[in-house]
Write a protein that holds these residues in place. Sequence first.
Motif, PDB file in Angstrom:
ATOM      1  N   THR A  50      23.408  18.281 -45.461  1.00 31.31           N
ATOM      2  CA  THR A  50      23.807  19.147 -46.554  1.00 31.31           C
ATOM      3  C   THR A  50      25.312  19.239 -46.562  1.00 31.31           C
ATOM      4  O   THR A  50      25.934  19.384 -45.516  1.00 31.31           O
ATOM      5  CB  THR A  50      23.211  20.561 -46.378  1.00 31.31           C
ATOM      6  N   GLY A 131      23.907  17.897 -55.725  1.00 29.73           N
ATOM      7  CA  GLY A 131      23.306  19.164 -55.314  1.00 29.73           C
ATOM      8  C   GLY A 131      24.322  20.288 -55.309  1.00 29.73           C
ATOM      9  O   GLY A 131      25.446  20.158 -55.809  1.00 29.73           O
ATOM     10  N   ASP A 141      17.793  27.017 -48.642  1.00 26.67           N
ATOM     11  CA  ASP A 141      16.563  26.798 -49.403  1.00 26.67           C
ATOM     12  C   ASP A 141      16.672  27.278 -50.838  1.00 26.67           C
ATOM     13  O   ASP A 141      15.804  26.977 -51.659  1.00 26.67           O
ATOM     14  CB  ASP A 141      15.392  27.530 -48.732  1.00 26.67           C
ATOM     15  N   PRO A 144      19.363  23.362 -54.695  1.00 24.74           N
ATOM     16  CA  PRO A 144      18.797  22.010 -54.628  1.00 24.74           C
ATOM     17  C   PRO A 144      19.641  21.109 -53.745  1.00 24.74           C
ATOM     18  O   PRO A 144      20.869  21.185 -53.740  1.00 24.74           O
ATOM     19  CB  PRO A 144      18.814  21.549 -56.094  1.00 24.74           C
ATOM     20  N   THR A 148      15.118  17.863 -52.793  1.00 24.60           N
ATOM     21  CA  THR A 148      14.488  18.792 -53.732  1.00 24.60           C
ATOM     22  C   THR A 148      13.591  18.019 -54.719  1.00 24.60           C
ATOM     23  O   THR A 148      13.972  16.955 -55.201  1.00 24.60           O
ATOM     24  CB  THR A 148      15.563  19.568 -54.513  1.00 24.60           C
ATOM     25  N   GLU A 149      12.422  18.566 -55.012  1.00 30.91           N
ATOM     26  CA  GLU A 149      11.511  17.941 -55.969  1.00 30.91           C
ATOM     27  C   GLU A 149      11.799  18.503 -57.364  1.00 30.91           C
ATOM     28  O   GLU A 149      11.477  19.649 -57.673  1.00 30.91           O
ATOM     29  CB  GLU A 149      10.056  18.204 -55.563  1.00 30.91           C
ATOM     30  N   TRP A 150      12.422  17.684 -58.204  1.00 29.97           N
ATOM     31  CA  TRP A 150      12.817  18.094 -59.545  1.00 29.97           C
ATOM     32  C   TRP A 150      11.683  17.825 -60.538  1.00 29.97           C
ATOM     33  O   TRP A 150      10.754  17.057 -60.256  1.00 29.97           O
ATOM     34  CB  TRP A 150      14.065  17.341 -59.989  1.00 29.97           C
ATOM     35  N   TRP A 168      14.961  22.572 -61.846  1.00 30.55           N
ATOM     36  CA  TRP A 168      14.320  23.098 -60.635  1.00 30.55           C
ATOM     37  C   TRP A 168      14.554  24.599 -60.575  1.00 30.55           C
ATOM     38  O   TRP A 168      15.690  25.078 -60.687  1.00 30.55           O
ATOM     39  CB  TRP A 168      14.910  22.431 -59.383  1.00 30.55           C
ATOM     40  N   ASN A 170      14.279  27.920 -58.292  1.00 32.04           N
ATOM     41  CA  ASN A 170      14.165  28.227 -56.855  1.00 32.04           C
ATOM     42  C   ASN A 170      13.198  29.375 -56.573  1.00 32.04           C
ATOM     43  O   ASN A 170      13.001  29.761 -55.419  1.00 32.04           O
ATOM     44  CB  ASN A 170      15.543  28.534 -56.260  1.00 32.04           C
TER      45      ASN A 170
END
Length: 604
Positions: A50, A131, A141, A144, A148-150, A168, A170
């Motif tokens: 990240t 992201g 968390d 994204p 991440t599942e978009w 997305w 959250n």
Amino acid sequence: MDDQNKNLILATALSFLVILVWFVVFPPPEPDVPLDAPAPTTAQSEDAGTVPAAPAAPGTAQPSSEAASETADAPRIQIETDRVAGSISLLGGRIDDLQLKDYRVSQDPGADIVRMLSPVGSADAYYAVYGWAPGSGLDADAVPGPNTEWTLSAGDTLGVGSPVTLSWNNGAGLLFEREISVDDNYMFSITQSVTNNGSAAVRAAPYGMLTRHGEPSDLKNFFILHEGAVAMADGELAETNWDEMPDADVDPAWGRPAIVTEGVTEGWVGFTDHYWQSILIPTGVQSFDQALTYAPRSDVYRAVTRLPAQDVAAGATVAVQTQLFAGAKEWEAIREYQSAGVEGFIDSIDWGWFFFLTKPIFWLLHELNLLIGNMGWAIIGLTLIIKAVLVPLAYKSYVSMAKMKELQPRMEELKEKAGDDKQKLQQGMMELYKKEKVNPAAGCLPILLQIPIFFSLYKVIFVTIELRHAPFFGPFQDLSAPDPTSIINLFGLLPNAAPDPTSIMALIFIGILPILLGISMWLQQKLNPAPTDPTQQMIFAWMPWVFMFMLGSFASGLVVYWIANNVITFTQQYLIMRSQGYKPDLLGNITGGFKKKAAEETKK
């Protein structure tokens, strides 16, 4: 052993030494390696990580087997334009599948299209992800990231004039969206936005990241070509080789070796190969940070742009835009992007130290190719123009050579009178030069000027994609590749291939272009005054044939240039020498040399 045999051995040894050094400095090009070779069987950690907005530890690693499975199973959005094809994975919204329709990996019939980007789990995995790094009020968390599942919320297929939008939620009041568009060349535009439907303000920093798993399998490792990372930061170009990134100091904010430039107002960063590149270009921001990082455990390289953290008030929407160039390093396209505002983008092409020569030489070559429609004839036209520019200097040089040629009989007399007394010979020659107002060094200046021009053209032919697979005529269908003819295929009359350019056979069974080069150098040499020293005479006599073999595995375009240069130089020199009253007798020089050699053998 007599002096003549000693000189012959010395000349031969020096000639082979020149060949050896030349092939160490200029090794023959390696054959093309398919960019979509089978994937390695050993697992490799993706180490997705990240991007931190402030000093913080990177995210945890993800095994490549798991990532490859998830990437393969994730839904995809197709990319389709006249020039590129591929897809975007909804896992992380990764742009990880891109092929360049206009380019093939080789000229073989049915050769595969060049693959620019590849997903996790494939050979040379290479992709772009975007992201948000969490700021105050958010944890990892809540934003994204690479995994991440978009969801596809708008559009169907990404094409010119047909953007797609990913979204997305959250689940905690933040809606993230990403609109992706592409132009008719290789530039993607990515608009990242976040809408705060919660009751409290949040803070997050958008980023873009290019990820490459390991060094490219088709790495050339040739000193004349830069491969690795390339970055522009406020007018300063930085080129970083692949092996330099692991040796960088560990940056606490990134937790790994990193080369970081903060507060860039205008710039870009990415990875460059021989003919292709991917570049992150932030737009519309006051400043940003750019970084090159290396993850030792997983052997992953990254180029990152981290934009300033955005404060998103409750009920507000914030959007930022960045661009991604992913494609061929075409001069025209890159120049247009620079004109549109991408500062210094033309320097993403590796022009080298002689950029003040390579840039105008390529521009002229490009314009001649547009005019003529054939890169081989454009190279010959370029040679004519260069020789025309150097005419005033060449005139003085060839006039001096004509006078030197006329003085040759008198120099031979001085040599006989001096015998073994070299000091007496030198003094006599200097007096003769002074009396006849001849400068023996005048002929060297055009040669010295030709050296940087020659290397600049070599750089242009080797580096620019416009020369890749550029045809000339007949068997010469790739001016960036060595001469494909040899005695093995009857100089192109038979369909079988010439020896591999990397083999010793290619050094022996050379093509017709190197042979023409040797002959043109030999004929040109007949117009020049011969050195008085026998050893130097022998070395100079060997040089055309040494260069003939040395350049046998060089790019055909470079050999075409040198042949044209020799022919034009020979013509200029011949005409200028005749205008000065000296009439070169080429046939006499050639037959006279044979007769002299026969007489010496008879005398023995």
